[in-house]
Scaffold this active site. Structure first.
Site, PDB file in Angstrom:
ATOM      1  N   ALA A 177       0.825  -1.218   0.000  1.00 60.58           N
ATOM      2  CA  ALA A 177       0.000   0.000   0.000  1.00 60.58           C
ATOM      3  C   ALA A 177       0.861   1.271   0.000  1.00 60.58           C
ATOM      4  O   ALA A 177       0.385   2.325  -0.435  1.00 60.58           O
ATOM      5  CB  ALA A 177      -0.949  -0.006   1.194  1.00 60.58           C
ATOM      6  N   HIS A 211       3.734   1.730  -1.774  1.00 58.87           N
ATOM      7  CA  HIS A 211       4.017   1.989  -3.191  1.00 58.87           C
ATOM      8  C   HIS A 211       2.749   2.485  -3.900  1.00 58.87           C
ATOM      9  O   HIS A 211       2.800   3.409  -4.712  1.00 58.87           O
ATOM     10  CB  HIS A 211       4.465   0.705  -3.902  1.00 58.87           C
ATOM     11  CG  HIS A 211       5.663   0.048  -3.296  1.00 58.87           C
ATOM     12  ND1 HIS A 211       5.610  -1.189  -2.704  1.00 58.87           N
ATOM     13  CD2 HIS A 211       6.950   0.454  -3.201  1.00 58.87           C
ATOM     14  CE1 HIS A 211       6.819  -1.528  -2.274  1.00 58.87           C
ATOM     15  NE2 HIS A 211       7.646  -0.549  -2.557  1.00 58.87           N
ATOM     16  N   GLN A 235      16.934   8.758   1.134  1.00 64.66           N
ATOM     17  CA  GLN A 235      16.847   8.584  -0.326  1.00 64.66           C
ATOM     18  C   GLN A 235      16.221   9.825  -0.974  1.00 64.66           C
ATOM     19  O   GLN A 235      16.667  10.276  -2.042  1.00 64.66           O
ATOM     20  CB  GLN A 235      16.015   7.338  -0.646  1.00 64.66           C
ATOM     21  CG  GLN A 235      15.762   7.109  -2.120  1.00 64.66           C
ATOM     22  CD  GLN A 235      15.208   5.725  -2.370  1.00 64.66           C
ATOM     23  OE1 GLN A 235      15.948   4.774  -2.531  1.00 64.66           O
ATOM     24  NE2 GLN A 235      13.886   5.616  -2.392  1.00 64.66           N
ATOM     25  N   ASP A 249      11.818   6.355   3.157  1.00 64.97           N
ATOM     26  CA  ASP A 249      13.256   6.355   2.883  1.00 64.97           C
ATOM     27  C   ASP A 249      13.705   7.816   2.778  1.00 64.97           C
ATOM     28  O   ASP A 249      13.996   8.325   1.693  1.00 64.97           O
ATOM     29  CB  ASP A 249      13.538   5.570   1.599  1.00 64.97           C
ATOM     30  CG  ASP A 249      13.078   4.126   1.731  1.00 64.97           C
ATOM     31  OD1 ASP A 249      13.732   3.366   2.446  1.00 64.97           O
ATOM     32  OD2 ASP A 249      12.027   3.762   1.164  1.00 64.97           O
TER      33      ASP A 249
END
Ligand code: AMP
Length: 276
Positions: free
Chosen positions: A32, A34, A150, A147
């Site tokens: 969920a 993504h 990132q 993340d």
């Protein structure tokens, strides 16, 4: 949903797609979190390309790469259900052709935390993200705040390469007990899964202590982790500047980030916060 497997197909699709075009890079094992990125892109953009590629270059641990969950058919169905108009699933040889020798080497925000714990990880991330951004030339690219380092690395990469793309950081999707959704959660047994919720509780305790200073925030976070027997190791707990990943100076948005091991599974999470 169209399936694209070569950079030539990706370029052709993106060149003809209605604009704005959104790009959502993933390594599959779609959950969920993504799907929230794809849903957001399809709300904000006229077309959305999701990408699905388990990037060997960003795994410092080859065992982790081998164990990484793969379910191409399930992933394609989930990405389509979330609203992706196309999915780019290149074979490894398309991304890293024979003789491949061109890497993006990241400094700055890529060096501490995950960069220190996982040598080469962010060079692998930056190289694939650069290839995807150059291949699709999207108007917006969607990443998860889960993340957070990132996100900082991708923003730095986009600024440094002079790419014209809006980088969107979407909120972390969590389970009811606060555990951030991750493809690695499935590797936890039932007791470990219960214990893993301590990571988010610890970050919240850290956030609550921020008024007393950075040291107090980190200490409060560590104290909660120390009490959870399922947490077998704490790789780091750090309060950093959201953009540079340098220790927080007291100015601007801060990110409290932590990486822990629960059994042999490494979990990361973070919370954004400011002093006021
Ligand atoms: P990955 O497939 O793990 O590389 O993740 C693909 C994208 O999904 C990255 O931008 C992640 O930050 C994002 N993502 C992973 N987990 C979550 C989550 N729980 N909530 C929101 N986004 C996430």
């Amino acid at each position: 949903m169209e399936r694209l497997t070569t950079f030539e197909e990706l370029r052709a699709y993106a060149g003809a797609a209605p604009r704005p075009l959104g790009l959502v890079p993933t390594m599959g094992a779609v959950h969920a979190g993504h799907m929230s990125l794809v849903e957001r892109s399809s709300r904000e953009c006229a077309a959305t390309v999701a990408t699905l590629f388990v990037n060997p270059a960003q795994f410092d641990d080859k065992g982790d790469f081998a164990r990484y969950p793969r379910d191409a058919e399930g992933d394609l169905a989930a990405l389509a259900a979330a609203g992706a108009d196309a999915v780019f699933t290149p074979p490894e040889r398309e991304v890293y052709p024979a003789g491949f020798a061109t890497w993006v080497r990241m400094g700055g925000p890529a060096l501490p935390l995950e960069g220190a714990a996982r040598p080469g990880h962010f060079d692998g991330v930056a190289t694939i993200v650069a290839k995807l951004l150059i291949g699709a030339l999207p108007d917006a690219a969607y990443f998860g705040q889960k993340d957070g380092q990132q996100v900082a690395v991708v923003r730095r990469l986009v600024a440094d390469l002079g790419l014209s793309v809006r980088v969107v950081a979407a909120p972390t999707v969590r389970e009811a007990d606060g555990l951030a959704l991750s493809s690695r959660n499935g590797l936890l047994n039932a007791e470990q899964r219960r214990g893993a919720a301590a990571l988010h509780r610890a970050l919240q305790a850290g956030a609550a202590a921020l008024g007393e200073g950075a040291g107090a925030a980190e200490a409060a976070c560590r104290a909660v982790l120390a009490k959870e027997p399922q947490v077998s190791a704490v790789d780091y707990v750090a309060l950093v500047d959201q953009a540079t990943m340098a220790p927080w100076s007291g100015q601007g948005e801060a990110m409290l980030a932590a990486a822990v091991r629960v059994g042999s599974v490494r979990l990361i999470d973070n919370l954004l916060m400011s002093a006021d």
